[in-house]
Design a protein around this motif. Sequence first.
Motif, PDB file in Angstrom:
ATOM      1  N   TYR A 164     -11.494  -1.683   4.002  1.00  0.00           N
ATOM      2  CA  TYR A 164     -10.877  -2.777   4.874  1.00  0.00           C
ATOM      3  C   TYR A 164     -12.028  -3.885   5.102  1.00  0.00           C
ATOM      4  O   TYR A 164     -12.876  -3.658   5.501  1.00  0.00           O
ATOM      5  CB  TYR A 164     -10.252  -2.450   6.239  1.00  0.00           C
ATOM      6  CG  TYR A 164      -9.742  -3.380   7.118  1.00  0.00           C
ATOM      7  CD1 TYR A 164     -10.427  -4.139   7.743  1.00  0.00           C
ATOM      8  CD2 TYR A 164      -8.672  -3.233   7.314  1.00  0.00           C
ATOM      9  CE1 TYR A 164      -9.832  -5.047   8.690  1.00  0.00           C
ATOM     10  CE2 TYR A 164      -7.657  -4.211   8.248  1.00  0.00           C
ATOM     11  CZ  TYR A 164      -8.584  -5.020   8.704  1.00  0.00           C
ATOM     12  OH  TYR A 164      -7.823  -5.777   9.637  1.00  0.00           O
TER      13      TYR A 164
ATOM     14  N   SER B  78      -0.215   9.704   5.226  1.00  0.00           N
ATOM     15  CA  SER B  78      -0.295   8.112   5.217  1.00  0.00           C
ATOM     16  C   SER B  78       1.185   7.679   5.368  1.00  0.00           C
ATOM     17  O   SER B  78       1.539   6.670   5.907  1.00  0.00           O
ATOM     18  CB  SER B  78      -0.780   7.819   3.944  1.00  0.00           C
ATOM     19  OG  SER B  78      -2.242   8.009   3.918  1.00  0.00           O
TER      20      SER B  78
ATOM     21  N   ARG C 281       0.974   4.218  -2.966  1.00  0.00           N
ATOM     22  CA  ARG C 281       0.971   5.801  -2.696  1.00  0.00           C
ATOM     23  C   ARG C 281       1.858   6.408  -2.951  1.00  0.00           C
ATOM     24  O   ARG C 281       1.757   7.648  -3.259  1.00  0.00           O
ATOM     25  CB  ARG C 281       0.238   5.726  -1.228  1.00  0.00           C
ATOM     26  CG  ARG C 281      -1.167   5.016  -0.963  1.00  0.00           C
ATOM     27  CD  ARG C 281      -2.144   5.969  -1.357  1.00  0.00           C
ATOM     28  NE  ARG C 281      -3.533   5.326  -1.100  1.00  0.00           N
ATOM     29  CZ  ARG C 281      -4.049   4.394  -1.858  1.00  0.00           C
ATOM     30  NH1 ARG C 281      -3.662   4.556  -3.170  1.00  0.00           N
ATOM     31  NH2 ARG C 281      -5.315   4.017  -1.523  1.00  0.00           N
TER      32      ARG C 281
ATOM     33  N   SER D 102      -2.814   4.095   6.946  1.00  0.00           N
ATOM     34  CA  SER D 102      -1.720   3.892   5.852  1.00  0.00           C
ATOM     35  C   SER D 102      -2.113   4.261   4.426  1.00  0.00           C
ATOM     36  O   SER D 102      -1.602   4.207   3.400  1.00  0.00           O
ATOM     37  CB  SER D 102      -1.164   2.360   5.756  1.00  0.00           C
ATOM     38  OG  SER D 102      -0.689   1.840   7.087  1.00  0.00           O
TER      39      SER D 102
ATOM     40  N   LEU E 128       0.827  -1.317  -0.040  1.00  0.00           N
ATOM     41  CA  LEU E 128       0.033   0.071   0.086  1.00  0.00           C
ATOM     42  C   LEU E 128       0.838   1.206   0.125  1.00  0.00           C
ATOM     43  O   LEU E 128       0.730   2.220  -0.699  1.00  0.00           O
ATOM     44  CB  LEU E 128      -1.039   0.058   1.231  1.00  0.00           C
ATOM     45  CG  LEU E 128      -1.732   1.292   1.506  1.00  0.00           C
ATOM     46  CD1 LEU E 128      -2.730   1.390   0.541  1.00  0.00           C
ATOM     47  CD2 LEU E 128      -2.556   1.111   2.745  1.00  0.00           C
TER      48      LEU E 128
ATOM     49  N   ALA F  47      -5.307   3.161   3.085  1.00  0.00           N
ATOM     50  CA  ALA F  47      -6.292   2.275   2.402  1.00  0.00           C
ATOM     51  C   ALA F  47      -7.656   2.769   2.176  1.00  0.00           C
ATOM     52  O   ALA F  47      -8.016   3.737   3.030  1.00  0.00           O
ATOM     53  CB  ALA F  47      -6.533   0.773   3.055  1.00  0.00           C
ATOM     54  N   ASP F  48      -8.389   2.459   1.051  1.00  0.00           N
ATOM     55  CA  ASP F  48      -9.696   2.918   1.048  1.00  0.00           C
ATOM     56  C   ASP F  48     -10.836   2.111   1.489  1.00  0.00           C
ATOM     57  O   ASP F  48     -11.892   2.789   1.795  1.00  0.00           O
ATOM     58  CB  ASP F  48      -9.968   3.093  -0.724  1.00  0.00           C
ATOM     59  CG  ASP F  48      -8.702   3.869  -1.357  1.00  0.00           C
ATOM     60  OD1 ASP F  48      -9.172   5.084  -1.479  1.00  0.00           O
ATOM     61  OD2 ASP F  48      -8.156   3.529  -1.960  1.00  0.00           O
TER      62      ASP F  48
ATOM     63  N   GLY G 225      -4.651  -0.067   8.682  1.00  0.00           N
ATOM     64  CA  GLY G 225      -4.825  -0.059   7.136  1.00  0.00           C
ATOM     65  C   GLY G 225      -5.332   1.270   6.846  1.00  0.00           C
ATOM     66  O   GLY G 225      -4.741   1.983   5.628  1.00  0.00           O
TER      67      GLY G 225
ATOM     68  N   SER H 220      -7.396   2.703  -6.137  1.00  0.00           N
ATOM     69  CA  SER H 220      -8.362   2.177  -4.835  1.00  0.00           C
ATOM     70  C   SER H 220      -7.683   1.241  -4.362  1.00  0.00           C
ATOM     71  O   SER H 220      -7.538   0.017  -4.930  1.00  0.00           O
ATOM     72  CB  SER H 220      -9.757   1.866  -5.109  1.00  0.00           C
ATOM     73  OG  SER H 220     -10.225   3.203  -5.670  1.00  0.00           O
ATOM     74  N   VAL H 221      -7.323   0.864  -2.887  1.00  0.00           N
ATOM     75  CA  VAL H 221      -6.828  -0.438  -2.459  1.00  0.00           C
ATOM     76  C   VAL H 221      -7.841  -0.768  -1.228  1.00  0.00           C
ATOM     77  O   VAL H 221      -8.111  -0.175  -0.321  1.00  0.00           O
ATOM     78  CB  VAL H 221      -5.498   0.019  -1.779  1.00  0.00           C
ATOM     79  CG1 VAL H 221      -4.749  -1.280  -1.241  1.00  0.00           C
ATOM     80  CG2 VAL H 221      -4.379   0.418  -2.973  1.00  0.00           C
ATOM     81  N   MET H 222      -8.032  -2.192  -1.321  1.00  0.00           N
ATOM     82  CA  MET H 222      -8.685  -2.751  -0.044  1.00  0.00           C
ATOM     83  C   MET H 222      -7.949  -3.628   0.353  1.00  0.00           C
ATOM     84  O   MET H 222      -7.360  -4.723  -0.278  1.00  0.00           O
ATOM     85  CB  MET H 222     -10.126  -3.332  -0.812  1.00  0.00           C
ATOM     86  CG  MET H 222     -10.934  -4.117   0.230  1.00  0.00           C
ATOM     87  SD  MET H 222     -12.222  -5.259  -0.453  1.00  0.00           S
ATOM     88  CE  MET H 222     -13.010  -4.101  -1.837  1.00  0.00           C
ATOM     89  N   LEU H 223      -7.842  -3.662   1.946  1.00  0.00           N
ATOM     90  CA  LEU H 223      -6.950  -4.727   2.525  1.00  0.00           C
ATOM     91  C   LEU H 223      -7.637  -5.911   3.029  1.00  0.00           C
ATOM     92  O   LEU H 223      -8.818  -5.658   3.694  1.00  0.00           O
ATOM     93  CB  LEU H 223      -6.040  -3.884   3.750  1.00  0.00           C
ATOM     94  CG  LEU H 223      -5.060  -2.847   3.066  1.00  0.00           C
ATOM     95  CD1 LEU H 223      -4.181  -2.368   4.505  1.00  0.00           C
ATOM     96  CD2 LEU H 223      -4.040  -3.436   2.243  1.00  0.00           C
TER      97      LEU H 223
END
Length: 686
Positions: A101, A404, A68, A96, A64, A98-99, A93, A77-80
Amino acid sequence: MPTVLIVEDDDAIRNNIIRLLKLEGFEIVSAENGQAGLEQALRHKPDVVISDVSMPLMDGFQLLEAIRADRFLASTSVMLLTALDDRASMRRGMTSGADDYLAKPFTRVELLDALQGLLKKKERIDETVESAVKAREDHLRRAFTQSLGGATVADKFGLEAPLGAVPDTVMAATVLFSDIRNFTSLAERLDSAEVAELLTQYFERVCEPVLKNGGRHLKFIGDGLMAVFADTLSGGSPLPAARRSVSAALGMALATHEFRAWLHERFGHRGLPPFAIGVGMHSGEVTICRLGTIHNKETTPIGDTVNVAARLESSSKELGWTVVASSAVLEGAGDGIQTGGMTSLNARGKDGFVDVAEIIGLVTNIEDMRHGMATLTERAQDVRDAVRVNSEITARAVKGALQSKLSAFKDHQFSQGDEPLRLKGYRLTRKIGTGGMTEVFLAVRESDSLPVVLKVLDASGKAVSEHLSRFIQEYTLLSRIDHPHVIRIYDQGFTDDHAYIAMEYFETGDLRAEITKGMSGPRVIEIITQVAQALEAIHQMGVIHRDLKPENIMQRADGSVALADFGIAKSMLQQENMAFTQTRHGDVVGTPYYLSPEQAAGGAITPVSDLYSLGVMMFEMLAGARPYKAETLESLLAQHISAPTPLLPAPHEALQPIVERLMCKKPAERYPSAQALLDDLQAISR
């Protein structure tokens, strides 16, 4: 359809998510760890990245952070995903960058809803940004027109644009890119309003030489600027575009030099890093794409010439040059161009390697003065307003990304220059992992040089009480268990900024490597006995491990093993922690290979749930393969719930009854305790 990158080291989970999303029509790219995931992201530029947190080589938080930090991926877009179910992981998350979780286990519906939510959010943001950018650049264009005394750029240089929509234009031109070096290092010492003020003052100064030399199609790209200098001029003897771009670049360098005086006066007491810019230029064919309606036309330069110019600008820092120009610019600029160093760069695209030179000066002549290389003496208020708006937009984006990054690296605040990292009697040697709001380091206890693992929590921030309480509870849980086959806890302590736990370090690693090599029957019984002893000890203390697998069985140099990783262990005294989230059969996504039937079905967790997982491990150690295999996660979980226990290889058939009892589908039919299993194992060994 949107492209989704799946980054997950567990084959079953990754394949199941891929299958699920492909059925929904998504384009899928996948990777088995964060490092490979970053390579795929750079190659495919996905719309959404769905990444596990705990992975080898590069974990989800590090991936992530890398996304970034990359100028081309930063808005992705990031999903953890993670098997950890505490809020600390979720907050880590989010801080950091994340969009979204999603904690394992989760349902198919939850995954699709979260993904669709991200895509809709991205669509709304893209529409908003596109509208804002168009409005800003239209305002800027009008301001630039007014600043040139009422004459339009088209009138001044003979590049009239028709009133109606026109096809794309292809022209010979020189493209200039500029950027502020190390801008985040500078911005981290200022607040958002101060960053905006700095950029406003800077852009006012550097736009002036660009404008006066005929730069058009200006684009603000973060803290950078792009301009196109066309080769066609009207009236008299036109100045070459390349020559005007060189003049503009050197003018920007002079303006930056003057800007440093303002910067020193305004922020001299803040200890800002040295302020510098880099400029790259390349000449060639440029395509101008016209966008928008007849009343709201927009233009965007594209093509290899644009890409090469951007590459030259990015190379200016590594070269140590202020202005980098390609040989095509030098050939088109005419006499009087003063150069320093020369080299070749791999600029990618069809141009391949490009010869470049450092531009250090320009000897002007009367023709230069006659054709626009005069100082722009007045600035319209609209120009200042347009630049200010751009600066404020950039400042917000930069500060958001910066926060972030700072959150991701806050664990390193106890470093001091080049000195080794130290933490109250421990010397840290390297970072070995990340978990929740903590960082894990390999360290040496300075009193006796004992290698240890340090789990460190930053306790300096606001609203840390919840995380600190959870951290102390974990230590309390582990410190209550004093057993030779449970990981040893040496120490817990606090500094002004950190809380830490010092625990046993296992140089040999976990049990996975030994299983891969193959294990004898006696060795399997030895390992299972030791793990069962550990389980009996923690169950007597009221603790359920809940995540028993070879990766959590650590090996010591003498061949003994210890149960480790109590990250999701729960006390049986806390009734709310006795069950996983209820889900429909077939909809669960989680760590599947060692999951008990009750975990797979969303039922209550008890000590015998750990015994089922131990039975799966025992089968794998004896057979060299896991008991259940399936192409989908749904099928795998179904086998845990209802499939009979497979037969062991003939040499180990005497142990079949023990494995079958451990892996009984109904908890009541398993061994009632780890001690009961130990009694059977002891009887076999006689």
